[in-house]
Scaffold this active site. Sequence first.
Site, PDB file in Angstrom:
ATOM      1  N   LYS A 145       0.840  -1.212   0.000  1.00 37.61           N
ATOM      2  CA  LYS A 145       0.000   0.000   0.000  1.00 37.61           C
ATOM      3  C   LYS A 145       0.868   1.254   0.000  1.00 37.61           C
ATOM      4  O   LYS A 145       0.673   2.160  -0.809  1.00 37.61           O
ATOM      5  CB  LYS A 145      -0.895   0.007   1.247  1.00 37.61           C
ATOM      6  CG  LYS A 145      -1.531   1.356   1.538  1.00 37.61           C
ATOM      7  CD  LYS A 145      -2.386   1.333   2.780  1.00 37.61           C
ATOM      8  CE  LYS A 145      -1.654   1.554   4.089  1.00 37.61           C
ATOM      9  NZ  LYS A 145      -1.329   2.956   4.438  1.00 37.61           N
ATOM     10  N   ASN A 146       1.848   1.298   0.905  1.00 31.95           N
ATOM     11  CA  ASN A 146       2.636   2.519   1.041  1.00 31.95           C
ATOM     12  C   ASN A 146       3.621   2.717  -0.112  1.00 31.95           C
ATOM     13  O   ASN A 146       4.177   3.801  -0.272  1.00 31.95           O
ATOM     14  CB  ASN A 146       3.346   2.542   2.389  1.00 31.95           C
ATOM     15  CG  ASN A 146       2.355   2.698   3.532  1.00 31.95           C
ATOM     16  OD1 ASN A 146       1.193   3.044   3.306  1.00 31.95           O
ATOM     17  ND2 ASN A 146       2.794   2.431   4.749  1.00 31.95           N
ATOM     18  N   CYS A 156      -4.678  12.206  13.106  1.00 31.27           N
ATOM     19  CA  CYS A 156      -5.470  10.999  12.880  1.00 31.27           C
ATOM     20  C   CYS A 156      -5.332  10.095  14.088  1.00 31.27           C
ATOM     21  O   CYS A 156      -4.801  10.506  15.125  1.00 31.27           O
ATOM     22  CB  CYS A 156      -5.057  10.310  11.592  1.00 31.27           C
ATOM     23  SG  CYS A 156      -3.485   9.487  11.713  1.00 31.27           S
ATOM     24  N   ARG A 172       0.336  14.284  13.450  1.00 25.20           N
ATOM     25  CA  ARG A 172       0.772  14.187  12.062  1.00 25.20           C
ATOM     26  C   ARG A 172       0.808  15.525  11.323  1.00 25.20           C
ATOM     27  O   ARG A 172       0.086  15.747  10.349  1.00 25.20           O
ATOM     28  CB  ARG A 172      -0.078  13.157  11.335  1.00 25.20           C
ATOM     29  CG  ARG A 172      -0.024  11.823  12.058  1.00 25.20           C
ATOM     30  CD  ARG A 172      -0.552  10.693  11.267  1.00 25.20           C
ATOM     31  NE  ARG A 172       0.313  10.274  10.208  1.00 25.20           N
ATOM     32  CZ  ARG A 172       0.033   9.285   9.380  1.00 25.20           C
ATOM     33  NH1 ARG A 172      -1.088   8.641   9.498  1.00 25.20           N
ATOM     34  NH2 ARG A 172       0.865   8.946   8.431  1.00 25.20           N
ATOM     35  N   ASP A 194       5.103   0.569  11.945  1.00 25.36           N
ATOM     36  CA  ASP A 194       3.887  -0.107  11.466  1.00 25.36           C
ATOM     37  C   ASP A 194       3.814  -1.565  11.911  1.00 25.36           C
ATOM     38  O   ASP A 194       2.763  -2.195  11.776  1.00 25.36           O
ATOM     39  CB  ASP A 194       3.810  -0.045   9.925  1.00 25.36           C
ATOM     40  CG  ASP A 194       3.593   1.376   9.423  1.00 25.36           C
ATOM     41  OD1 ASP A 194       3.216   2.245  10.233  1.00 25.36           O
ATOM     42  OD2 ASP A 194       3.809   1.614   8.227  1.00 25.36           O
ATOM     43  N   ARG A 247      -8.154  -0.940   4.748  1.00 26.23           N
ATOM     44  CA  ARG A 247      -7.325   0.096   4.109  1.00 26.23           C
ATOM     45  C   ARG A 247      -5.977  -0.467   3.683  1.00 26.23           C
ATOM     46  O   ARG A 247      -5.353   0.051   2.762  1.00 26.23           O
ATOM     47  CB  ARG A 247      -7.068   1.253   5.095  1.00 26.23           C
ATOM     48  CG  ARG A 247      -8.258   2.149   5.338  1.00 26.23           C
ATOM     49  CD  ARG A 247      -7.863   3.305   6.252  1.00 26.23           C
ATOM     50  NE  ARG A 247      -6.526   3.753   5.916  1.00 26.23           N
ATOM     51  CZ  ARG A 247      -5.553   4.006   6.792  1.00 26.23           C
ATOM     52  NH1 ARG A 247      -5.771   3.879   8.075  1.00 26.23           N
ATOM     53  NH2 ARG A 247      -4.374   4.395   6.390  1.00 26.23           N
TER      54      ARG A 247
HETATM   55  C1  EPZ Z   1       4.425   6.934   6.267  1.00 26.76           C
HETATM   56  O1  EPZ Z   1       3.674   7.957   6.885  1.00 26.76           O
HETATM   57  C2  EPZ Z   1       3.510   5.739   6.155  1.00 26.76           C
HETATM   58  N1  EPZ Z   1       2.348   6.100   5.333  1.00 26.76           N
HETATM   59  C3  EPZ Z   1       3.081   5.286   7.531  1.00 26.76           C
HETATM   60  O2  EPZ Z   1       2.293   4.134   7.396  1.00 26.76           O
HETATM   61  C4  EPZ Z   1       4.323   4.948   8.344  1.00 26.76           C
HETATM   62  O3  EPZ Z   1       3.932   4.624   9.647  1.00 26.76           O
HETATM   63  C5  EPZ Z   1       5.268   6.152   8.375  1.00 26.76           C
HETATM   64  O4  EPZ Z   1       5.577   6.587   7.026  1.00 26.76           O
HETATM   65  C6  EPZ Z   1       6.571   5.872   9.081  1.00 26.76           C
HETATM   66  O5  EPZ Z   1       7.211   4.797   8.492  1.00 26.76           O
HETATM   67  C7  EPZ Z   1       2.430   6.043   4.011  1.00 26.76           C
HETATM   68  O6  EPZ Z   1       3.471   5.729   3.441  1.00 26.76           O
HETATM   69  C8  EPZ Z   1       1.214   6.338   3.241  1.00 26.76           C
HETATM   70  P1  EPZ Z   1       6.446  10.384   8.332  1.00 26.76           P
HETATM   71  P2  EPZ Z   1       4.190   9.467   6.877  1.00 26.76           P
HETATM   72  O7  EPZ Z   1       6.232  11.653   7.603  1.00 26.76           O
HETATM   73  O8  EPZ Z   1       4.854   9.748   5.590  1.00 26.76           O
HETATM   74  C9  EPZ Z   1       6.473  13.607  11.899  1.00 26.76           C
HETATM   75  C10 EPZ Z   1       0.416   2.748   7.847  1.00 26.76           C
HETATM   76  O9  EPZ Z   1      -0.134   2.222   8.842  1.00 26.76           O
HETATM   77  N2  EPZ Z   1       6.300  14.624  10.860  1.00 26.76           N
HETATM   78  O10 EPZ Z   1       7.722   9.652   8.123  1.00 26.76           O
HETATM   79  O11 EPZ Z   1       3.065  10.325   7.281  1.00 26.76           O
HETATM   80  C11 EPZ Z   1       5.197  12.760  12.054  1.00 26.76           C
HETATM   81  O12 EPZ Z   1       4.245  13.419  12.846  1.00 26.76           O
HETATM   82  C12 EPZ Z   1       0.953   4.151   7.926  1.00 26.76           C
HETATM   83  O13 EPZ Z   1       0.522   2.189   6.751  1.00 26.76           O
HETATM   84  C13 EPZ Z   1       6.344  15.945  11.209  1.00 26.76           C
HETATM   85  O14 EPZ Z   1       6.539  16.308  12.376  1.00 26.76           O
HETATM   86  O15 EPZ Z   1       5.239   9.386   8.057  1.00 26.76           O
HETATM   87  C14 EPZ Z   1       5.728  11.501  12.646  1.00 26.76           C
HETATM   88  O16 EPZ Z   1       5.867  11.684  14.017  1.00 26.76           O
HETATM   89  C15 EPZ Z   1       0.631   4.904   9.133  1.00 26.76           C
HETATM   90  N3  EPZ Z   1       6.157  16.891  10.239  1.00 26.76           N
HETATM   91  C16 EPZ Z   1       7.110  11.357  11.997  1.00 26.76           C
HETATM   92  O17 EPZ Z   1       7.441  12.674  11.508  1.00 26.76           O
HETATM   93  C17 EPZ Z   1       5.938  16.534   8.933  1.00 26.76           C
HETATM   94  O18 EPZ Z   1       5.777  17.436   8.103  1.00 26.76           O
HETATM   95  C18 EPZ Z   1       7.162  10.355  10.858  1.00 26.76           C
HETATM   96  O19 EPZ Z   1       6.223  10.683   9.862  1.00 26.76           O
HETATM   97  C19 EPZ Z   1       5.911  15.192   8.592  1.00 26.76           C
HETATM   98  C20 EPZ Z   1       6.096  14.236   9.573  1.00 26.76           C
END
Ligand code: EPZ
Length: 418
Positions: free
Chosen positions: A22-23, A116, A121, A306, A398
């Site tokens: 998915k990701n 969420c 996030r 995850d 999902r």
């Molecule tokens: C991706 O989310 C995945 N989603 C998530 O999978 C996964 O858990 C995550 O990466 C970490 O591996 C998809 O690929 C669609 P991040 P993403 O930006 O890109 C903070 C699942 O269950 N952050 O690496 O949103 C954020 O709050 C999902 O399949 C900021 O502070 O993850 C988090 O604490 C859930 N500011 C950390 O960074 C930002 O602008 C990591 O988030 C962006 C992120």
Amino acid sequence: MACFVINGQNKIEGEMTVQGAKNGALPLLAASVLVRGKTVLSGCPQLTDITAAANILTYLGCKVSACGDVMSIDSESASGFAVTDSLMHEMRSSIVFLGALLGRFGKAELTAPGGCEIGLRPIDLHLDAMRTLGAVIDETGGRLICSCPDGLKGARITLSFPSVGATENILLAACTAKGETIIVNAAREPEIKELAGFLNSCGADIKGAGESIIRINGVKKLTACEHRIGQDRIAAVTYMAAAAVTGGSIRLHFKNSEMLMPVAEPFEKSGCRIIQDENGVWLKAPERLKKLGMIRTMPYPGFPTDSQADLAVMASVARGTSTVVENIFENRFKYVGELRRMGAQIRTENRVAVIEGVRKLNGAKVVSHDLRGGSALVVAALCAEGTTIVYGIHHIDRGYEKIETQLNGLGAEIFRKE
Ligand code: EPZ
């Protein structure tokens, strides 16, 4: 309300081919509006998040068709750059369309995703990066109105955290920006490598994806191509955990099984035998799992957030005490309350869960609050004594393709009740 009814204590045994990721698929779908012509993605999992992305593409004017696991997206006729609130709300990660739309049209209008189930996030890193590349973004009222009055220009962007989504958005926006973009502290997840590989096949010039520093030389034009989506490393772990907690054994057909290296150690610590080769992974569980020690979630190649909930279920029925520290998201222990209803002994404080293994879990009525917490409840139900009913399964749909069919094929008794 739809639910899964699961009769537990059947060993998970057999072999299966793991679904497409998915990701991995979602950023590729966003990329299909950036590149000109017809993108053909095979190995596309059938999931509600994928349908949500396809709906956005159709709304933007792409011609989208699906046949089995092959999705074709013809972006030639795309002209829309604004995505409605309702489409954006169908899937949180639709923010990945930001970079693609800016790259294609020089403008984008999206809804800012709120927090969420798993945390606040924020998207500050995405927005700062787009601004550094030359975008002007108005954030009034939760809508993101973005334009690039002077076009996108390459720049050095240092991420304060290696965000997966922000790295993807930068790749998408920078491919056709003028000049060179350098991402410092880029995310190194396999999904980044896959997106960069796809974009390079379309004519982009990206070097270093999969490492912390990525260099992107802007090109004039990107032309669509065919691509096979990589397999889902997170779903793979869920099926491995299902075999582990039931004392079973599983052979997963999984190309690039080195992606599973970050999870191998806790499985081995728990007493599971694991053999990895170029065709996949074989796992054989002991009668009772041993404690997993300390699991700390980290960006790739650290232990994936995850998969944290699935391993917490293993720890719940293991002999001894294990600890899980969640370092990525601030609210990823919602499933713990549900596991406790099944008899798990877990204490949480902020980002730490201390898990005292019990001999067995009991069937109960539980509610899934998010995708991975939901898959963990299914795993728990598979080893619990008696019947478990898992509600909130739209979360699981999902990310897991036909999870009940897959598990029944491996010896489980799980039924979907509408
Ligand atoms: C991706 O989310 C995945 N989603 C998530 O999978 C996964 O858990 C995550 O990466 C970490 O591996 C998809 O690929 C669609 P991040 P993403 O930006 O890109 C903070 C699942 O269950 N952050 O690496 O949103 C954020 O709050 C999902 O399949 C900021 O502070 O993850 C988090 O604490 C859930 N500011 C950390 O960074 C930002 O602008 C990591 O988030 C962006 C992120």
